[in-house]
Write an enzyme that holds these catalytic residues in place. Structure first.
Site, PDB file in Angstrom:
ATOM      1  N   CYS A 104      55.644  32.839  39.318  1.00 25.31           N
ATOM      2  CA  CYS A 104      56.234  33.338  40.565  1.00 25.31           C
ATOM      3  C   CYS A 104      57.171  32.300  41.180  1.00 25.31           C
ATOM      4  O   CYS A 104      56.852  31.118  41.218  1.00 25.31           O
ATOM      5  CB  CYS A 104      55.121  33.685  41.550  1.00 25.31           C
ATOM      6  SG  CYS A 104      55.701  34.496  43.049  1.00 25.31           S
ATOM      7  N   ARG A 206      56.701  46.776  43.686  1.00 24.19           N
ATOM      8  CA  ARG A 206      55.877  45.669  44.164  1.00 24.19           C
ATOM      9  C   ARG A 206      56.664  44.755  45.095  1.00 24.19           C
ATOM     10  O   ARG A 206      56.116  44.137  46.000  1.00 24.19           O
ATOM     11  CB  ARG A 206      55.351  44.867  42.976  1.00 24.19           C
ATOM     12  CG  ARG A 206      54.295  43.847  43.349  1.00 24.19           C
ATOM     13  CD  ARG A 206      53.741  43.159  42.110  1.00 24.19           C
ATOM     14  NE  ARG A 206      52.512  42.444  42.422  1.00 24.19           N
ATOM     15  CZ  ARG A 206      52.461  41.210  42.902  1.00 24.19           C
ATOM     16  NH1 ARG A 206      53.591  40.556  43.129  1.00 24.19           N
ATOM     17  NH2 ARG A 206      51.310  40.628  43.160  1.00 24.19           N
TER      18      ARG A 206
END
Length: 292
Positions: A104, A206
């Site tokens: 991430c 998302r």
């Protein structure tokens, strides 16, 4: 039940508990109905930022429609205020973490997120007042990280990259420079978004980017080293955690949080020199084998 006594099972039927992840789009309500009909035990609402009107409405819908038939894990959150909104909506559990996963880059690109240890401690302390368990999601790459997350208040940990290299994880193995690897990508990576370039794309939903003409990546695509079967790797993690608690002087997980609160188990800053001496050093060469 005999071979895996610690597996998550239904207390009466002894069947394995089954969970599924959904988003917050209208179509996900139809998917959830079919999942519940099939016998779902737990639903995880998957979003990079759980404190949204979309997720709050989804949590309320699930509790109003199914009541106590299924449990809901909401998130992700990193602050008490975010947690409060989801708890008020009816969440049964919270997932904590924003930008701390190995694949991430939300904190780097968006300048949004929170150090994982701080987020886990603050949210877990708040959620515990309402009897809400928490999941530390992100930054777990070894046994020590699991021990730290639990000590900071998490009820359990979520493991992505740590399990991505196991033979049971999705993907094919490949070799590079003599090492057996498996591809691993973030849901926010362009690779994931482009592969699911449609209105029904879970990766785009998302990150609330379904309608964006320009896709902004919040994740990367990489590779992880082969870890063998999960049947050997999970027992290694469990045994490692047991040894960690033993070294802390904690006889049982249920006693860990009170011992942290009482100051019997403490966190201390380590200098750069202390971190170096805490690892392997002063050797010409060495082989690092974690388990057998």
């Amino acid at each position: 039940n005999r071979d895996y006594p610690w597996a998550s099972k239904h207390p009466q039927t002894k069947q394995l508990l089954v969970a599924a992840a959904i988003g917050t789009r209208p179509a996900d309500r139809g998917r959830l109905a079919k999942l519940v009909e099939a016998g779902l035990d737990l639903v995880v609402i998957d979003s990079s930022q759980g404190n949204s009107s979309f997720q709050i409405e989804m949590v309320k819908h699930i509790k109003e429609t199914y009541g106590g038939q299924i449990d809901v894990i909401a998130g992700n959150v990193v602050t008490r205020d975010q947690a409060a909104n989801l708890i008020a909506a009816g969440a049964d559990g919270l997932r904590i973490g924003m930008g701390s996963g190995s694949i991430c880059i939300t904190q780097e690109v968006m300048a949004v997120g929170r150090p994982q240890g701080t987020g886990v401690y603050q949210v877990s302390e708040f959620a515990r007042k309402f009897g809400i368990p928490t999941v530390a999601d992100g930054g777990i790459s070894n046994v020590g990280h699991i021990a730290k997350a639990l000590s900071l208040g998490a009820s359990c940990v979520m493991m992505g990259s740590l399990l991505a290299g196991t033979s049971e994880a999705p993907g094919e193995y490949f070799f590079l420079d003599g090492k057996r690897l498996k591809k691993y990508r973030g849901m926010g990576s362009l690779d994931a978004m482009e592969k699911n370039d449609s209105d029904n794309s879970g990766s785009q939903a998302r990150y609330f980017s379904e309608s964006d003409k320009v896709k902004v990546a919040q994740g990367v695509t990489g590779a992880v080293v082969d870890k063998g079967s999960i049947k050997q790797f999970i027992p290694y993690l469990i045994t490692g955690l047991q040894h960690s608690l033993q070294d802390m002087g904690v006889p049982h997980l249920s006693e860990l949080w009170p011992m942290v609160a009482d100051g019997q188990v403490r966190f201390e800053h380590r200098s750069a020199a202390a971190q170096i001496e805490g690892g392997v050093h002063d050797l010409f060469s060495y082989e690092k084998r974690l388990y057998k």
